[in-house]
Design an enzyme around this catalytic site. Structure first.
Site, PDB file in Angstrom:
ATOM      1  N   THR A   1       0.860  -1.279   0.000  1.00  0.00           N
ATOM      2  CA  THR A   1       0.058   0.046  -0.094  1.00  0.00           C
ATOM      3  C   THR A   1       0.935   1.141  -0.199  1.00  0.00           C
ATOM      4  O   THR A   1       0.570   2.224  -0.816  1.00  0.00           O
ATOM      5  CB  THR A   1      -1.016  -0.009   1.276  1.00  0.00           C
ATOM      6  OG1 THR A   1      -1.939  -1.083   1.080  1.00  0.00           O
ATOM      7  CG2 THR A   1      -1.831   1.086   1.355  1.00  0.00           C
TER       8      THR A   1
ATOM      9  N   HIS B   1       1.999   1.870  -3.254  1.00  0.00           N
ATOM     10  CA  HIS B   1       0.868   2.621  -4.241  1.00  0.00           C
ATOM     11  C   HIS B   1       0.908   4.097  -3.918  1.00  0.00           C
ATOM     12  O   HIS B   1       0.668   4.696  -4.779  1.00  0.00           O
ATOM     13  CB  HIS B   1      -0.649   1.807  -3.709  1.00  0.00           C
ATOM     14  CG  HIS B   1      -0.727   0.684  -4.204  1.00  0.00           C
ATOM     15  ND1 HIS B   1      -0.446   0.066  -5.640  1.00  0.00           N
ATOM     16  CD2 HIS B   1      -1.058  -0.573  -3.608  1.00  0.00           C
ATOM     17  CE1 HIS B   1      -0.991  -1.285  -5.761  1.00  0.00           C
ATOM     18  NE2 HIS B   1      -1.098  -1.667  -4.588  1.00  0.00           N
TER      19      HIS B   1
END
Lengths: 347, 347, 347, 347
Positions: D41, D44
């Site tokens: 994450t 990202h």
């Protein structure tokens, strides 16, 4: 004996023929059929759709929903006697494969289905293995005994979810969907939303057997109605009997986070599915279902049939009765969509 | 405010007193009580039995079943507002122990119970933590909101078994036993055997809320009746609410091989148990139950209350209604055994 | 053929006799025994205790743990062939009773056990129904194939609990207890406490197959040690293989609130049990276990045997090997308590 | 204090800044971060992909995997003390919604995630609610404490299946996939098939932590290998961590009838799925997974960490260690794919 035989590899193609009474091998039971009912699968065979073309070898005595009286048992048979009133589980399991030995006989890796892969029940007599015999409660009307195959589908699907005290949407309200509605309402579902497309006859039938909401996905704001009735939560469980990818899409939409989706339908086309949104982030459980647990589901049905309201519901779901020789009329009624279950009496 | 206070460490010993309205700390909610009901636990406190002598510190405002209106919330409270109509879960859980962090708040290792360990609901106002508040459906009659504590016991116990479509024996038919009968029948139990001892009032009540058989273990051949009705199989599940070792013995006797026995009762003496015969060879599952799942059970109750027949049953189980100042009469009624639930209205 | 036969209804009373090779009926399989092992049940039969006196009809070829080669199959047999290396599940199930049809064949209401109710495996040949045959992995040493009956008990008991990543106490560390220790440690139990009484041989064996703590309830402060190692929580699961009410008492004491207690032992006397404290308030689950799931447990064993460390453990648990004609020595070794599993090789 | 802040809404766009130490409200705990690790994450967010553009509001201190020492607690905090060594569960749950009150806090309907929706752990200090604190075993190395967030994903996914003694395929072998392999092998999976695409570094890592087969879907005949190793049965369970619809397709293909498919990945495109063949007729169960059970999964991790082999595996999975101020290097390593977990030490 007389039997309805799929004689030609074409739509219709069914003839009433005189054929030999089937043999009963050492492990088999010969049954005189009293009532037989028509399944959606029989409609596929009749209409000779692509599934039927691939699976069925004509000539075939079809039909797999029935009840009747045992007239003869094979030499190895120990638990069934002549004179008993029985029904038959249509999946003939090998008893030895991984699935059979792990409580999944209903998806036996070597299954043969009578009425599909071998001679079935649209006949005066049928021969099935002892292991496929179900002893009926003698007090149960024969036509209720005949519909345990589709009812078993409904019970199996419903009991794959934690539906009691919960809000449940039933997608598809043919006979199996209507049966699911009744099972749910007799077993403590809180609010049941029965969702059809545009067949008012069946929307009315779903209502008659207890649906709190019987809706048309064509004309009703199904999502809005479910969200309102559940205070924005959505349905806890989805029972899918429609075999429509649009229905699955709607079902995943109206299902709450953490819900369970039990899927019985057979789909004619693939689905485009946003796994992240509809499955992963939704913490969803999706269960494929087919057949009936052998014989957990049958025991559950016996338990249900002792509940008077449930018995009444099942009688309502049998909307049409014919004589055996009226097979074409019975099939036409079933194909019209303007019916619940259609049964034929053999005497 | 006025409150009924256990003032003396002796049988009876309860006085209507003027006491200060309780404080509501930053995480607490202050509620004006509208209805309170009397639990078996309150009877123990009133009668000052050995359990009460060990647990209760007088003076104590007792009572833990109630419904009322929020009048004030603490500074940290986020999900409850003044004016809401609520009930309270009586187990105040720490939120941090092993049990709390493993979905077993109801058996928190540091539980405090209001009405037992701190001030309770036999009063005009009660203060409880926000986490213990349950928002009631505004359409639900206040007295039904008040009885969710014992109903939750019944629901928790019943749902610890695979009862739907099965044959179930309920041992003990006080208010919780009667509630269990109704839960079972509304949620698809096939045959329910309600078994009391000799209190005809309660045998009649069990029958009124749906028991297929309401029996007296004193005068009926309970085992014979169950075995006959189940064709020799026995009951699939046992719901024990009696707190009697004789009832447990009977229950294990009438339970089928592979059955589940859910046990809620509190026992005044130890049991002599043949583990080999009654547990091991029987392939039995025995589950101890207490409290209600926080808040799975409460959601199930909300789902049940949407079923009209269930709501009617619960109204039948509330057999007596009193004004708050008639506490002694209400308690006497409850102690007589000639009642179901007894509720008090505060205005 | 040669067979060890219980010929006299008295302690010992076992003779090596020449008897006819058993018949294989149409559904049966005749097996040439290669390895047989001695079960606690065989000790009971040998010693002629009260259980044996009530159950066993001499003369009887006893023994029910074995592996061997199929030499002949009946006319109805479809899934077993001569030359295959197999073991046998000793419970011969009727296939038709409620339990058989609800995934509980292992507690079939009409069970016959070979080696107990009919001729067993302490012989050159044994005949069993096809349904009782288990096909062994050809790479598995024959003596490991022979011990799947007691290993299946251990696996069935362990898998009745949610043991993985948890703290588990094993009560009783005979061969089945030692097997349970190994199953637990190979399947991710966090801390395993193996608890015997005073048999140092078996305490050492439990340690050798992975117990984190191998304790004597006679000399160790078992409760203190478990509570310390679990930071006061207690064991999450209890695996009982001792058949001792004192062990059950200890187990319930060291089990945490909300724990599961799986009970396999057979008890020679009833237990006095405080149900309120040990079951109800503890939110405990108690499960009686016997036999092995047919055939879920056997598949689990096959999966375990593919794990090298597990295979090594099982080899350690077989501590003594004898020739078939040394039966009396083998039995004496087993009775001494100074052994794990004792196996006999037939050639 | 120093913190890495996503300052610009663009790829990269991360700066080491001096920012105020966060406030600890009455229910909060202030923690001095000792170790932080980098999640997919975080990649990202760093790369500013479409998910990040929609979700993240710059400036944001990101990072949600960490371990550290409590330095201050709010006035309402009762179960956490200064000086304790803790980690944090990143999902901040409301505690009151349907999901929170039904044991699904990890999918709270009002979730905020620290490091995503509010200030995170790439900083010297972080403030989190008391309810999100996990007390670490003091004997556990701090960097192992830091990786419990992704390990929890792996444990949650694996424990959604009945994997023990079964054959399991792990799809995707980034750090979470490798962790899943180790969890499976430490908890008794029989054969584990780890399936990557072409990253040899990670195929080797999966092998190093116990995969029986570590395969490339690009160059290996994955289906052929699994079918051969399972004698044509297929994998019993599928653990999906890849977020690739091609992987899902392969997984459903190699899964046996009646198997369970647990899906953790996030997918960048929809899937075309033949529901009849891959779900319904396969009697498949598909479960969407996210987050970690609060706090069942954390207790399971604590249990696992007591197993020495598991601890060693986790140390192998941490392949790179950096100083906090080497954030850009750490991120580059993570983005290269030539790593397992990448951790940063703050002192």
């Amino acid at each position: 004996m007389r039997a309805f035989v799929k004689t030609k590899a074409e739509p219709g193609g069914t003839e009433l023929r005189e054929v030999p009474v089937p043999e009963a091998g050492p492990n088999d039971v010969l049954i005189k059929v009293k009532v037989a009912s028509i399944c959606g699968t029989d409609v596929h065979i009749y209409e000779w759709d692509s599934w039927a073309q691939n699976r069925i070898k004509a000539p075939l005595v079809y039909g797999h929903e029935f009840a009747g009286e045992v007239v003869k048992v094979g030499s190895n048979v120990q638990h069934v006697k002549a004179g008993e009133f029985v029904s038959g589980e249509c999946h003939i399991a090998c008893g030895h494969c991984f699935n059979c030995r792990n409580n999944m006989q209903h998806v036996c890796l070597n299954t043969k289905i009578f009425g599909v892969d071998r001679a079935g029940a649209f006949a005066e007599y049928i021969s099935i293995p002892e292991n496929n015999v179900w002893h009926n409660d003698p007090s149960l009307p024969p036509e209720l005994c005949s519909i345990q195959d589709p009812l078993g589908n409904a019970v199996h699907t419903v009991f794959a979810t934690d539906f009691a005290t919960r809000d449940v949407a039933v997608l598809g309200i043919g006979p199996i969907g209507a049966m699911a509605v009744s099972v749910l309402k007799n077993c403590g579902a809180s609010q049941v939303f029965a969702i059809g497309r545009k067949n008012q006859y069946r929307i009315d039938l779903a209502k008659a057997v207890g649906a709190d909401f019987a809706l048309s996905s064509n004309t009703d704001d199904v999502k809005g109605i479910i969200m309102k009735a559940t205070n924005g939560k959505g349905a806890d469980c989805i029972i899918e009997t429609a075999g429509s990818v649009e229905a699955v899409d709607l079902g995943l939409d109206v299902m709450r986070s953490g819900g369970t989706f039990a899927m019985l339908g057979v789909f004619s086309k693939p689905m485009t599915l946003d796994l992240s949104k509809k499955v992963v982030f939704k913490y969803a459980t999706i269960k494929g279902i087919n057949g009936r647990l052998m014989y957990d589901t049958w025991y559950r049905m016996a338990g249900l049939f002792r509940i008077p309201r449930f018995r009444e519901d099942m009688k309502k779901i049998i909307t049409h009765r014919f004589r055996f020789d009226e097979f074409e009329k019975a099939m036409a009624t079933m194909r019209s969509g303007q019916s619940g279950k259609v049964v034929m009496h053999l005497e």
